[in-house]
Design a protein around this motif. Sequence first.
Motif, PDB file in Angstrom:
ATOM      1  N   GLU A  33       0.807  -1.222   0.000  1.00 50.07           N
ATOM      2  CA  GLU A  33       0.000   0.000   0.000  1.00 50.07           C
ATOM      3  C   GLU A  33       0.841   1.273   0.000  1.00 50.07           C
ATOM      4  N   TYR A  34       2.032   1.249   0.639  1.00 51.20           N
ATOM      5  CA  TYR A  34       2.788   2.488   0.828  1.00 51.20           C
ATOM      6  C   TYR A  34       4.144   2.512   0.159  1.00 51.20           C
ATOM      7  N   ALA A  35       4.431   1.515  -0.701  1.00 48.91           N
ATOM      8  CA  ALA A  35       5.734   1.498  -1.379  1.00 48.91           C
ATOM      9  C   ALA A  35       5.956   2.743  -2.231  1.00 48.91           C
ATOM     10  N   ASP A  36       4.897   3.200  -2.898  1.00 49.92           N
ATOM     11  CA  ASP A  36       5.070   4.350  -3.790  1.00 49.92           C
ATOM     12  C   ASP A  36       5.126   5.668  -3.031  1.00 49.92           C
ATOM     13  N   GLN A  37       5.061   5.603  -1.692  1.00 51.00           N
ATOM     14  CA  GLN A  37       5.189   6.816  -0.883  1.00 51.00           C
ATOM     15  C   GLN A  37       6.459   6.782  -0.022  1.00 51.00           C
ATOM     16  N   GLY A  38       7.389   5.934  -0.432  1.00 55.10           N
ATOM     17  CA  GLY A  38       8.708   5.939   0.180  1.00 55.10           C
ATOM     18  C   GLY A  38       8.842   5.163   1.472  1.00 55.10           C
ATOM     19  N   ILE A  39       7.868   4.319   1.781  1.00 57.96           N
ATOM     20  CA  ILE A  39       7.891   3.588   3.053  1.00 57.96           C
ATOM     21  C   ILE A  39       8.103   2.102   2.789  1.00 57.96           C
ATOM     22  N   ARG A  40       9.142   1.551   3.401  1.00 54.63           N
ATOM     23  CA  ARG A  40       9.391   0.106   3.340  1.00 54.63           C
ATOM     24  C   ARG A  40       8.830  -0.554   4.598  1.00 54.63           C
ATOM     25  N   VAL A  41       8.242  -1.737   4.421  1.00 54.26           N
ATOM     26  CA  VAL A  41       7.728  -2.508   5.553  1.00 54.26           C
ATOM     27  C   VAL A  41       8.210  -3.948   5.389  1.00 54.26           C
ATOM     28  N   VAL A  42       8.940  -4.433   6.365  1.00 55.91           N
ATOM     29  CA  VAL A  42       9.530  -5.767   6.315  1.00 55.91           C
ATOM     30  C   VAL A  42       9.356  -6.428   7.680  1.00 55.91           C
ATOM     31  N   ALA A  43       9.736  -7.699   7.765  1.00 51.76           N
ATOM     32  CA  ALA A  43       9.630  -8.402   9.046  1.00 51.76           C
ATOM     33  C   ALA A  43      10.663  -9.516   9.111  1.00 51.76           C
ATOM     34  N   THR A  44      11.028  -9.869  10.324  1.00 52.42           N
ATOM     35  CA  THR A  44      11.732 -11.127  10.556  1.00 52.42           C
ATOM     36  C   THR A  44      10.780 -12.065  11.279  1.00 52.42           C
ATOM     37  N   ALA A  45      11.044 -13.359  11.133  1.00 49.83           N
ATOM     38  CA  ALA A  45      10.244 -14.385  11.807  1.00 49.83           C
ATOM     39  C   ALA A  45      11.189 -15.254  12.632  1.00 49.83           C
ATOM     40  N   PRO A  46      11.533 -14.807  13.851  1.00 50.00           N
ATOM     41  CA  PRO A  46      12.459 -15.576  14.678  1.00 50.00           C
ATOM     42  C   PRO A  46      11.903 -16.938  15.071  1.00 50.00           C
ATOM     43  N   GLY A  47      12.816 -17.881  15.222  1.00 43.56           N
ATOM     44  CA  GLY A  47      12.480 -19.149  15.836  1.00 43.56           C
ATOM     45  C   GLY A  47      12.811 -19.097  17.315  1.00 43.56           C
ATOM     46  N   GLY A  48      12.925 -20.252  17.935  1.00 42.99           N
ATOM     47  CA  GLY A  48      13.272 -20.301  19.350  1.00 42.99           C
ATOM     48  C   GLY A  48      14.592 -19.593  19.614  1.00 42.99           C
ATOM     49  N   THR A  49      14.639 -18.820  20.672  1.00 45.77           N
ATOM     50  CA  THR A  49      15.805 -17.987  20.947  1.00 45.77           C
ATOM     51  C   THR A  49      16.212 -18.108  22.407  1.00 45.77           C
ATOM     52  N   GLU A  50      17.485 -18.429  22.634  1.00 44.68           N
ATOM     53  CA  GLU A  50      18.025 -18.466  23.986  1.00 44.68           C
ATOM     54  C   GLU A  50      18.134 -17.052  24.527  1.00 44.68           C
ATOM     55  N   ALA A  51      17.703 -16.843  25.758  1.00 47.64           N
ATOM     56  CA  ALA A  51      17.739 -15.511  26.348  1.00 47.64           C
ATOM     57  C   ALA A  51      17.909 -15.627  27.854  1.00 47.64           C
ATOM     58  N   PRO A  52      18.449 -14.597  28.477  1.00 48.14           N
ATOM     59  CA  PRO A  52      18.535 -14.608  29.943  1.00 48.14           C
ATOM     60  C   PRO A  52      17.141 -14.662  30.553  1.00 48.14           C
ATOM     61  N   PRO A  53      17.033 -15.029  31.828  1.00 45.28           N
ATOM     62  CA  PRO A  53      15.721 -15.019  32.487  1.00 45.28           C
ATOM     63  C   PRO A  53      15.039 -13.667  32.343  1.00 45.28           C
ATOM     64  N   ARG A  54      13.764 -13.697  32.034  1.00 46.51           N
ATOM     65  CA  ARG A  54      13.008 -12.468  31.844  1.00 46.51           C
ATOM     66  C   ARG A  54      12.792 -11.744  33.168  1.00 46.51           C
ATOM     67  N   ARG A  55      13.007 -10.439  33.164  1.00 46.65           N
ATOM     68  CA  ARG A  55      12.718  -9.646  34.362  1.00 46.65           C
ATOM     69  C   ARG A  55      11.216  -9.423  34.498  1.00 46.65           C
ATOM     70  N   VAL A  56      10.515  -9.428  33.376  1.00 48.14           N
ATOM     71  CA  VAL A  56       9.053  -9.398  33.384  1.00 48.14           C
ATOM     72  C   VAL A  56       8.600 -10.731  32.795  1.00 48.14           C
ATOM     73  N   PRO A  57       7.969 -11.605  33.567  1.00 45.76           N
ATOM     74  CA  PRO A  57       7.621 -12.936  33.065  1.00 45.76           C
ATOM     75  C   PRO A  57       6.568 -12.873  31.975  1.00 45.76           C
ATOM     76  N   ARG A  58       6.610 -13.849  31.063  1.00 48.19           N
ATOM     77  CA  ARG A  58       5.610 -13.881  29.994  1.00 48.19           C
ATOM     78  C   ARG A  58       4.228 -14.177  30.558  1.00 48.19           C
ATOM     79  N   ASN A  59       4.170 -14.961  31.630  1.00 47.75           N
ATOM     80  CA  ASN A  59       2.892 -15.326  32.255  1.00 47.75           C
ATOM     81  C   ASN A  59       2.974 -14.953  33.733  1.00 47.75           C
ATOM     82  N   ALA A  60       2.413 -13.812  34.069  1.00 48.95           N
ATOM     83  CA  ALA A  60       2.524 -13.304  35.441  1.00 48.95           C
ATOM     84  C   ALA A  60       1.894 -14.249  36.459  1.00 48.95           C
ATOM     85  N   ALA A  61       0.936 -15.069  36.019  1.00 52.69           N
ATOM     86  CA  ALA A  61       0.263 -15.992  36.930  1.00 52.69           C
ATOM     87  C   ALA A  61       1.116 -17.213  37.251  1.00 52.69           C
TER      88      ALA A  61
END
Length: 258
Positions: free
Chosen positions: A170-198
């Motif tokens: 929709e916006y390519a002709d107005q100078g705007i690029r829109v792209v994405a990455t699709a990450p798979g599983g990613t190792e990360a340090p323990p979250r300081r804010v949990p994904r599931n607060a419960a």
Amino acid sequence: MSSSGRFEGKIIVVTGAAQGIGAAVAQRAAAEGGKLVLVDRADFLPDVAAAIGGEALAINADLETWVGAEQAMQAAMDRFGRIDILINNVGGAIRMRPYAEFEPEQIEAEIRRSLMPTLWCCRAVLPFMLEAGRGTIVNVSSNATRGIHRIPYSAAKGGVNALTQSLAMEYADQGIRVVATAPGGTEAPPRRVPRNAAGDTAQEQAWMADVVDQVKQSSFLKRYGTIAEQAAPILFLASDEASYITGTVLPVAGGDLG
């Protein structure tokens, strides 16, 4: 860490910037010359901005709401006068369970978490990019559009993919690029804010273990990626090096296309 100057003078908004992939992207973009606006609802976000230093701006906002997204983009404009790059990184599965075990309110919560912030932030930033006649939006999706025990999250990320491709057209002709990455599983340090607060029950932990097994087995490389391996392609797509790429969703999942 690269310091090639790819983002010299660029104003970059990174959402979900308090931890994980978002924090790594912000830190590396700043090292490459960018002026960073970090958006998150975590109360420790100012500490992340302070660690980056320079002119990094921390904005606390709830991006699951239109008001939060609009206020965040306006705050970035008020500080820097423009937004060159928006990296939409908010999202993440809250619960892992077979679809028949999800309650209706849990399904709605997954959609709010992993689709609405990207929808809202794209809408909020567009008027500023249209006025400037240029801009780049990088959405962080997921290869979990095919996977087990997180169907609502999969649906939300499928929506991010569709948004990316349609917005790019929709916006390519107005100078705007829109792209994405699709990450798979990613190792990360323990979250300081949990994904599931419960917190997770013993059964949910077992379902999560099933997800980990499926993700590793689906990857040609049979492993999780690292945060650095996710940040690098996000920043490539955000940079002028990718100026002829738009509407693309790039899998970053060790060969698993999702």
